[in-house]
Design a protein around this motif. Structure first.
Motif, PDB file in Angstrom:
ATOM      1  N   ASP A 123     -12.148   4.758   5.167  1.00  0.00           N
ATOM      2  CA  ASP A 123     -11.095   4.400   4.217  1.00  0.00           C
ATOM      3  C   ASP A 123     -10.080   5.524   4.091  1.00  0.00           C
ATOM      4  O   ASP A 123     -10.421   6.710   4.170  1.00  0.00           O
ATOM      5  CB  ASP A 123     -11.681   4.113   2.827  1.00  0.00           C
ATOM      6  CG  ASP A 123     -12.547   2.869   2.825  1.00  0.00           C
ATOM      7  OD1 ASP A 123     -11.988   1.762   2.872  1.00  0.00           O
ATOM      8  OD2 ASP A 123     -13.787   3.027   2.798  1.00  0.00           O
ATOM      9  N   ARG A 124      -8.836   5.144   3.883  1.00  0.00           N
ATOM     10  CA  ARG A 124      -7.761   6.097   3.601  1.00  0.00           C
ATOM     11  C   ARG A 124      -6.769   5.409   2.666  1.00  0.00           C
ATOM     12  O   ARG A 124      -6.311   4.319   2.920  1.00  0.00           O
ATOM     13  CB  ARG A 124      -7.061   6.555   4.895  1.00  0.00           C
ATOM     14  CG  ARG A 124      -5.931   7.557   4.638  1.00  0.00           C
ATOM     15  CD  ARG A 124      -5.356   8.117   5.923  1.00  0.00           C
ATOM     16  NE  ARG A 124      -6.294   8.979   6.621  1.00  0.00           N
ATOM     17  CZ  ARG A 124      -6.528  10.256   6.294  1.00  0.00           C
ATOM     18  NH1 ARG A 124      -5.879  10.805   5.279  1.00  0.00           N
ATOM     19  NH2 ARG A 124      -7.403  10.966   6.974  1.00  0.00           N
ATOM     20  N   ARG A 125      -6.458   6.084   1.570  1.00  0.00           N
ATOM     21  CA  ARG A 125      -5.537   5.562   0.559  1.00  0.00           C
ATOM     22  C   ARG A 125      -5.940   4.164   0.087  1.00  0.00           C
ATOM     23  O   ARG A 125      -5.108   3.273  -0.054  1.00  0.00           O
ATOM     24  CB  ARG A 125      -4.100   5.567   1.080  1.00  0.00           C
ATOM     25  CG  ARG A 125      -3.597   6.962   1.482  1.00  0.00           C
ATOM     26  CD  ARG A 125      -2.111   6.969   1.757  1.00  0.00           C
ATOM     27  NE  ARG A 125      -1.680   8.297   2.200  1.00  0.00           N
ATOM     28  CZ  ARG A 125      -1.216   8.571   3.408  1.00  0.00           C
ATOM     29  NH1 ARG A 125      -1.094   7.588   4.304  1.00  0.00           N
ATOM     30  NH2 ARG A 125      -0.847   9.790   3.739  1.00  0.00           N
ATOM     31  N   GLY A 126      -7.244   3.976  -0.081  1.00  0.00           N
ATOM     32  CA  GLY A 126      -7.718   2.751  -0.694  1.00  0.00           C
ATOM     33  C   GLY A 126      -7.821   1.549   0.211  1.00  0.00           C
ATOM     34  O   GLY A 126      -8.030   0.423  -0.279  1.00  0.00           O
ATOM     35  N   ARG A 127      -7.719   1.712   1.531  1.00  0.00           N
ATOM     36  CA  ARG A 127      -7.924   0.573   2.427  1.00  0.00           C
ATOM     37  C   ARG A 127      -8.478   1.065   3.752  1.00  0.00           C
ATOM     38  O   ARG A 127      -8.493   2.275   4.014  1.00  0.00           O
ATOM     39  CB  ARG A 127      -6.621  -0.211   2.630  1.00  0.00           C
ATOM     40  CG  ARG A 127      -5.490   0.555   3.265  1.00  0.00           C
ATOM     41  CD  ARG A 127      -4.283  -0.368   3.386  1.00  0.00           C
ATOM     42  NE  ARG A 127      -3.212   0.244   4.163  1.00  0.00           N
ATOM     43  CZ  ARG A 127      -2.257  -0.450   4.737  1.00  0.00           C
ATOM     44  NH1 ARG A 127      -2.243  -1.779   4.647  1.00  0.00           N
ATOM     45  NH2 ARG A 127      -1.308   0.159   5.413  1.00  0.00           N
TER      46      ARG A 127
ATOM     47  N   GLY B 121     -11.459  11.690  -7.914  1.00  0.00           N
ATOM     48  CA  GLY B 121     -11.976  10.447  -7.350  1.00  0.00           C
ATOM     49  C   GLY B 121     -13.236  10.642  -6.535  1.00  0.00           C
ATOM     50  O   GLY B 121     -13.714   9.714  -5.881  1.00  0.00           O
TER      51      GLY B 121
ATOM     52  N   ALA C 122       0.829  -1.195   0.000  1.00  0.00           N
ATOM     53  CA  ALA C 122       0.000   0.000   0.000  1.00  0.00           C
ATOM     54  C   ALA C 122       0.867   1.250   0.000  1.00  0.00           C
ATOM     55  O   ALA C 122       1.985   1.261   0.540  1.00  0.00           O
ATOM     56  CB  ALA C 122      -0.920   0.010   1.225  1.00  0.00           C
TER      57      ALA C 122
END
Length: 394
Positions: free
Chosen positions: A162-166, A300, A111
């Motif tokens: 969620d943060r940075r996609g996870r 996004g 990540a």
């Protein structure tokens, strides 16, 4: 996520920095009269990050900035890992997860841990003070620990999953453990600075910035409950102060801490802190513009997303003070027709005033950096990095 000036290593310098920053601040009326031409691309009414970064806000951005970020991350990473390794193993795992180094349970992760802009500001702050890059490493570690601590707690307060996609730390490990991990990172940042020569001044600089960060976060939370209209509505000048504190204080602290540990004088420390604070205001206002009119392919997020969520952002606050304010407030209170609200906010001057305000703060960044005696290379890299930070995807 403003504007009442810089926390420095002592009360006298702090007062002077506050006066200098306040003198540089335009009134809301001045800002509303100035426009920054933009080009619309993508979705109807959308403004892309590329539109902003190609214009006056980021003129002269050095395309080698990613190389500068890579250099600083590589320099800081071993010391950051060593510091996290001193934590309780479970707390250390949560910290490593928050940095993107591992998954839940400790397995190595791929990540993204972020660009490390605050680390770079600390390293470049030391170099701008004439010190070697390694003089800024402890400052970079401390400010990265504090930044991550603030994110852990912000995610809980904001309910972000969620943060940075996870999943965020509180979602992955639980609310209590996430609070504990944040507290541990904060304590570790103070310990890291206190162990350095000149650490007492660095700890003071950090504590002043943290005080402002907390004030900014408190104001941001309270803004949500204030009305759209009437004497209790949020004013643009209140927003500036909130943005400087919540977003700018830590950016200014990063550059200032590197200079403090690099042996810089109080004038240089104050100038770097001031530059970071103005940058934070510009960053937040650009973020606000993109939150309403940004191209979803770039941001996004859905177009008009901030309006749908009822956020009190700078363009909205300016527009509410216009003759159209009552109609705009009615749409925002009902949550209906965000497209219509966005059009009215633009017609009321909210969008142009916001971009003009961001540009004013970028100019203030340049003015502050002019007071920093440094080598040409250090000055160029620092200037480029500060401009780069206005980009939405940082």
């Amino acid at each position: 996520m403003t504007h009442e000036a810089a926390a420095t290593a002592g009360p006298t310098q702090q007062d002077a920095a506050h006066e200098a920053s306040a003198a540089a601040r335009p009134t809301p009326q001045d800002a509303a009269q100035e426009t920054l031409p933009t080009t619309r691309q993508g979705a109807p009414g959308a403004l892309t990050a590329g539109t902003l970064t190609a214009g006056a806000l980021t003129a002269g951005v050095d395309h080698d900035v990613p190389c500068v970020l890579d250099r600083c991350r590589a320099l800081v990473r071993p010391a950051l890992e060593e510091a996290v390794g001193r934590l309780h193993p479970w707390v250390g795992e949560m910290a490593a997860y928050s940095f993107g180094w591992c998954e839940v349970g400790g397995a190595p992760a791929v990540a993204s841990g972020g660009k490390g802009v605050r680390q770079a500001l600390a390293v470049l702050g030391a170099e701008a003070a004439g010190a070697p890059e390694r003089a800024g490493v402890a400052a970079a570690v401390a400010v990265e620990l504090v930044h991550t601590f603030s994110l852990l707690h912000d995610d809980i307060m904001d309910g972000d999953g969620d943060r940075r996609g996870r999943p965020t730390v509180w979602k992955a490990y639980g609310t209590g453990p996430a609070v504990l991990a944040g507290d541990a990172l904060f304590a570790l940042s103070v310990e890291t600075l206190a162990a350095e020569p000149g650490g007492s001044g660095a700890v003071r600089t950090l504590s002043l910035a943290l005080g402002d960060l907390v004030r900014g976060q408190a104001d941001d939370l309270l803004f949500a409950d204030r009305p759209w209209t009437g004497p209790e509505r949020v004013r643009p000048d209140e927003y500036r102060t909130m943005a400087e504190h919540k977003t700018g204080a830590l950016l200014g602290c990063a550059a200032a801490l590197g200079a403090v540990l690099g042996g810089a004088g109080p004038e240089t420390v104050a100038a770097l802190d001031r530059a970071g604070r103005h940058l934070g205001v510009a960053f937040q206002i650009v973020d606000d513009v993109l939150g309403i009119w940004g191209d979803p392919r770039v941001t996004g997020k859905p177009v008009h997303g901030d309006l749908r969520e009822g956020k009190k952002t700078f363009p909205v606050l300016v527009a509410l003070g216009s003759p159209m304010g009552g109609r705009i407030a009615g749409l925002l209170e009902s949550g209906d027709a965000p497209e219509t609200a966005a059009t009215l906010i633009e017609e009321a001057g909210g969008r142009s005033a916001a971009l003009a305000e961001a540009r004013r703060h970028i100019t203030a960044v340049e003015t502050a950096l002019a007071d920093v005696p440094s080598t040409a290379r250090a000055a160029d890299e620092l200037r480029s990095l500060l401009r780069y930070l206005v980009r939405r995807d940082v």
